[in-house]
Design a protein around this motif. Structure first.
Motif, PDB file in Angstrom:
ATOM      1  N   GLN A  50      -2.994  54.494  66.462  1.00 24.37           N
ATOM      2  CA  GLN A  50      -1.622  54.959  66.273  1.00 24.37           C
ATOM      3  C   GLN A  50      -1.118  54.678  64.858  1.00 24.37           C
ATOM      4  O   GLN A  50      -0.162  55.292  64.406  1.00 24.37           O
ATOM      5  CB  GLN A  50      -0.716  54.269  67.301  1.00 24.37           C
ATOM      6  CG  GLN A  50       0.716  54.774  67.350  1.00 24.37           C
ATOM      7  CD  GLN A  50       1.626  53.827  68.100  1.00 24.37           C
ATOM      8  OE1 GLN A  50       1.573  52.619  67.935  1.00 24.37           O
ATOM      9  NE2 GLN A  50       2.471  54.395  68.937  1.00 24.37           N
ATOM     10  N   ASP A 125       6.958  51.448  67.577  1.00 20.54           N
ATOM     11  CA  ASP A 125       5.841  52.365  67.792  1.00 20.54           C
ATOM     12  C   ASP A 125       5.046  51.971  69.032  1.00 20.54           C
ATOM     13  O   ASP A 125       4.506  52.824  69.735  1.00 20.54           O
ATOM     14  CB  ASP A 125       4.914  52.365  66.572  1.00 20.54           C
ATOM     15  CG  ASP A 125       5.654  52.744  65.310  1.00 20.54           C
ATOM     16  OD1 ASP A 125       6.384  53.755  65.339  1.00 20.54           O
ATOM     17  OD2 ASP A 125       5.518  52.033  64.302  1.00 20.54           O
ATOM     18  N   VAL A 153       4.620  54.269  72.145  1.00 22.26           N
ATOM     19  CA  VAL A 153       3.875  54.009  73.374  1.00 22.26           C
ATOM     20  C   VAL A 153       4.343  52.698  73.992  1.00 22.26           C
ATOM     21  O   VAL A 153       4.399  51.675  73.313  1.00 22.26           O
ATOM     22  CB  VAL A 153       2.354  53.943  73.110  1.00 22.26           C
ATOM     23  CG1 VAL A 153       1.593  53.585  74.385  1.00 22.26           C
ATOM     24  CG2 VAL A 153       1.841  55.256  72.541  1.00 22.26           C
ATOM     25  N   CYS A 181       3.101  59.691  81.655  1.00 26.05           N
ATOM     26  CA  CYS A 181       2.591  58.347  81.890  1.00 26.05           C
ATOM     27  C   CYS A 181       1.297  58.396  82.687  1.00 26.05           C
ATOM     28  O   CYS A 181       0.993  59.392  83.352  1.00 26.05           O
ATOM     29  CB  CYS A 181       3.639  57.492  82.606  1.00 26.05           C
ATOM     30  SG  CYS A 181       4.300  58.247  84.096  1.00 26.05           S
ATOM     31  N   THR A 194       4.775  57.410  77.268  1.00 24.06           N
ATOM     32  CA  THR A 194       5.200  57.951  75.982  1.00 24.06           C
ATOM     33  C   THR A 194       6.116  59.152  76.221  1.00 24.06           C
ATOM     34  O   THR A 194       6.087  59.761  77.297  1.00 24.06           O
ATOM     35  CB  THR A 194       3.994  58.350  75.112  1.00 24.06           C
ATOM     36  OG1 THR A 194       4.437  58.630  73.772  1.00 24.06           O
ATOM     37  CG2 THR A 194       3.280  59.574  75.670  1.00 24.06           C
TER      38      THR A 194
END
Length: 197
Positions: A50, A125, A153, A181, A194
């Motif tokens: 990420q 994040d 997330v 999810c 998310t």
């Protein structure tokens, strides 16, 4: 630079010592209840994939998951805020972070998670939720506000091992059409959330 042999060796020793401590405790609250190694490794991978910059952990305990995330944070340039209500456990975690030269990317916050979540205004994040499960439903309004709507997330631990305790929370999340999810069978079970867009 990260995931060095020295880190892997030391984190392994710490995990075994935490498990040994827990095995000697009959009171659940006195156990450290750290995340499982494969779950911690997965989250460290997620941070790298990420390229997380802001990370929130709810439930430091003695810092096992915090250390894994901090090792990844050094790669991505992230800052971690980790919340723990028990000062002695936070102090343990801080000691391990200093020992492994990871403290520079971690802010240790001692106090009630609900209080922190209600007053915080940042976007994260990645959020790791691994605390007292009966509070998760009350956390949810703030969690969705704090989760970065652009790719953030939320990861919730223990959703297979303690399925009955998180059933209401998971149901509430699934009812919100803004989120996608899924549950994955790492460790005690991770619930991944998310925003759809």
């Amino acid at each position: 630079m990260s995931l060095s042999t020295s880190f892997i060796d030391r984190i392994g020793v710490l995990y075994r010592s935490f498990m040994q401590h827990d095995a000697g405790q009959t009171d659940r609250i006195k156990r450290y209840r750290n995340i499982e190694p494969d779950s911690a490794y997965y989250i460290a991978m997620m941070i790298r994939i990420q390229q997380s910059k802001k990370i929130l952990e709810i439930g430091t305990s003695t810092g096992y998951s915090t250390l894994w995330m901090a090792d990844a944070a050094l790669v991505t340039g992230a800052q971690i805020t980790t919340i723990e209500i028990e000062p002695s456990r936070s102090a343990q975690a801080q000691g391990y972070a200093k020992e492994l030269d990871l403290a520079q990317c971690i802010e240790f916050w001692i106090g009630d998670a609900q209080e922190f979540l209600q007053q915080d205004q940042q976007h994260y994040d990645l959020i790791l939720l691994d605390a007292e499960r009966d509070a998760y439903v009350s956390y949810w309004p703030d969690l969705q506000r704090l989760l970065n709507p652009k790719g953030g997330v939320l990861i919730v631990d223990n959703v297979i091992s303690h399925a009955a305790e998180v059933k209401g929370f998971i149901s509430k999340v699934k009812q919100d059409s803004r989120f996608m999810c899924n549950t994955i069978a790492f460790g005690a079970g991770l619930f991944i959330v998310t925003y759809k867009s």
